[in-house]
Each structure stands twice: as C-alpha cells, then as structure tokens.
Design a protein around this motif. Sequence first.
Motif, mmCIF file in Angstrom:
data_model
loop_
_atom_site.group_PDB
_atom_site.id
_atom_site.type_symbol
_atom_site.label_atom_id
_atom_site.label_comp_id
_atom_site.label_asym_id
_atom_site.label_seq_id
_atom_site.Cartn_x
_atom_site.Cartn_y
_atom_site.Cartn_z
ATOM 1 N N SER A 41 22.166 8.069 26.764
ATOM 2 C CA SER A 41 20.839 7.879 26.152
ATOM 3 C C SER A 41 19.902 9.005 26.548
ATOM 4 O O SER A 41 19.145 9.524 25.719
ATOM 5 C CB SER A 41 20.218 6.549 26.600
ATOM 6 O OG SER A 41 20.983 5.475 26.132
ATOM 7 N N ASP A 161 21.315 5.770 19.005
ATOM 8 C CA ASP A 161 21.669 5.372 20.367
ATOM 9 C C ASP A 161 22.171 3.927 20.375
ATOM 10 O O ASP A 161 21.385 2.985 20.336
ATOM 11 C CB ASP A 161 20.467 5.515 21.305
ATOM 12 C CG ASP A 161 20.866 5.352 22.768
ATOM 13 O OD1 ASP A 161 22.068 5.149 23.046
ATOM 14 O OD2 ASP A 161 19.978 5.425 23.636
ATOM 15 N N GLU A 162 23.460 3.754 20.398
ATOM 16 C CA GLU A 162 24.115 2.441 20.379
ATOM 17 C C GLU A 162 23.491 1.503 19.332
ATOM 18 O O GLU A 162 23.008 0.423 19.653
ATOM 19 C CB GLU A 162 24.068 1.805 21.772
ATOM 20 C CG GLU A 162 24.735 2.709 22.814
ATOM 21 C CD GLU A 162 25.340 1.932 23.969
ATOM 22 O OE1 GLU A 162 25.857 0.812 23.731
ATOM 23 O OE2 GLU A 162 25.303 2.456 25.095
HETATM 24 MG MG MG Z 1 22.334 4.155 26.873
#
Ligand code: MG
Length: 240
Positions: A41, A161-162
């Motif tokens: 991240s 991000d995810e």
């Molecule tokens: Mg992360």
Amino acid sequence: MIELNNVSKWYGTFQVLDSCSTRVDKGDVVVICGPSGSGKSTLIKTVNGLEPFQQGDITVDGIAVGDPRTKLSALRARIGMVFQNFELFPHLTVRQNLTLGQVKVLKRSDEEATEKGLKYLDRVGLLAQQDKFPNQLSGGQQQRVAIARALAMDPIAMLFDEPTSALDPEMINEVLDVMVGLAQDGMTMMVVTHEMGFARKVADRIVFMDHGKIVEDSPKEEFFVAPRSERAREFLARII
Ligand code: MG
Ligand code: ADP
C-alpha cells in the motif's frame, strides 16, 4: 508511464520501502503482491504523492513526483485510485459522487460531468442506481461506482489497492470483471491484489514484495511457473 527508481521510505526509524525500482509502461497491467505489511500500500501511494518518500525518484508521465515544485493535486487529478473500502461520499447520491470531482477539480460543467459520469456508470452496469446513496448499495456495487468515478476523471493510469479484499466472495467477480475489461481496453494499471486468477488473466508483470523490498519483478508466465525466490514460492503455495 510510471517509473520508480530506488525508492526508499522510513516511518521514523522503521524502513518501510527499501530501494524499490519498477516501471509500468503505457497500457501495461502490473500486479503487486506479497505478505501483509510488506509495503504494497505504501508503494502504490507514493506513486500519486499520497505518501512522501525520502530517497530515490518517481516519475509519472514525465512528472517528477518527489519534486517539491510538482503540484501533487494536479498529478492526483490525472491518476485514478481505488481503495479497499470504496471511500464514496456517504452523503451524496451515486450521480453526485460521479460528478463532484469532475466539476470541482476539472472545472467541467454539471451537464458535461453528468453525461460523462453516467457513461461510466452504465459501463459498470449500474445506471439504474444513480439516485441511490452508497449505503443503499452492496459492497460490490459501491466498488464499481468508485471505479466509474475514477474513470470519469479521464485518468492516464489507475491504481488499485486490494479493491476486492473487503468484499463478500460472491461480489468479488463483479468487480474483477470490470477491472479485466479496463485492462483489455488498454488502461495502464498498478493493482495490489492477491486475486491470482485476475493476475493470470491480464497482468503483464508481477511484482512480489517482502519486508519493503521488491524481491521479484517478472513477466507473469515466469512468476507463476518458476518464481525465482523461495519467499515468492512459499507465498504462492499458501494463496493458490
Ligand atoms: Mg495494504
Ligand atoms: P501492505 O499494504 O503490504 O500490507 P503497508 O504498506 O500498509 O503494507 O505497511 C507496511 C509497513 O509499514 C507495515 O509494517 C506497517 O505497519 C507500516 N506502516 C504503515 N503505515 C504506517 C504509518 N503511518 N506509520 C508507521 N508505520 C506504518
């Protein structure tokens, strides 16, 4: 399009990124994976200036991200970012969510912003939901709105991000399908995800991180068939 060159970052004395170098060419999809806490991240947020870094350099479409003279707001307006938790404005309708940034940041007229917003809302299959508020939608629908909102800004690249890790399993595919479509349309994408089905389908390269380092940066064929590092092998064995 995006180039990171020996990027290092510390939180106090803790080094979260350790000489990270990679690049994403125009139209390429790069998937970033690795254990929790490995710095994924943080790495992706350095690209649009959401996280400062202390060493190395990053350029996005020729713009030096770490240069104090660079206007980060202008850079961010050109890079779409989609997070794990959707981050829609809860007090605005879907349509208002889609138009706000276009009007405020890009100075588009309400009419133009609405037209563009609804075009992308249609593309993610949610045109009928335009008057709802985010909490009236499922998680998968909210994430698709978040993607449409980012696309309405005409980004030169998209960072994820995810994007599916907060979703119930039955909603993951509806979001991944939208992302696969984007990839196939030639969008430049950096995607932090553990969805290896997605990676196999559309990634050009896989970046594997561990303890703040890019341990592996390989074409996907190589990564899945013969990962070079023991750590990547262990990781793949655990998640596939
Ligand atoms: Mg992360
Ligand atoms: P990942 O996304 O791979 O799970 P992160 O980039 O979120 O990893 O975090 C990497 C490391 O940096 C973790 O050890 C995390 O605890 C630490 N970290 C993240 N944000 C901060 C912060 N604001 N202050 C201090 N440490 C942080």
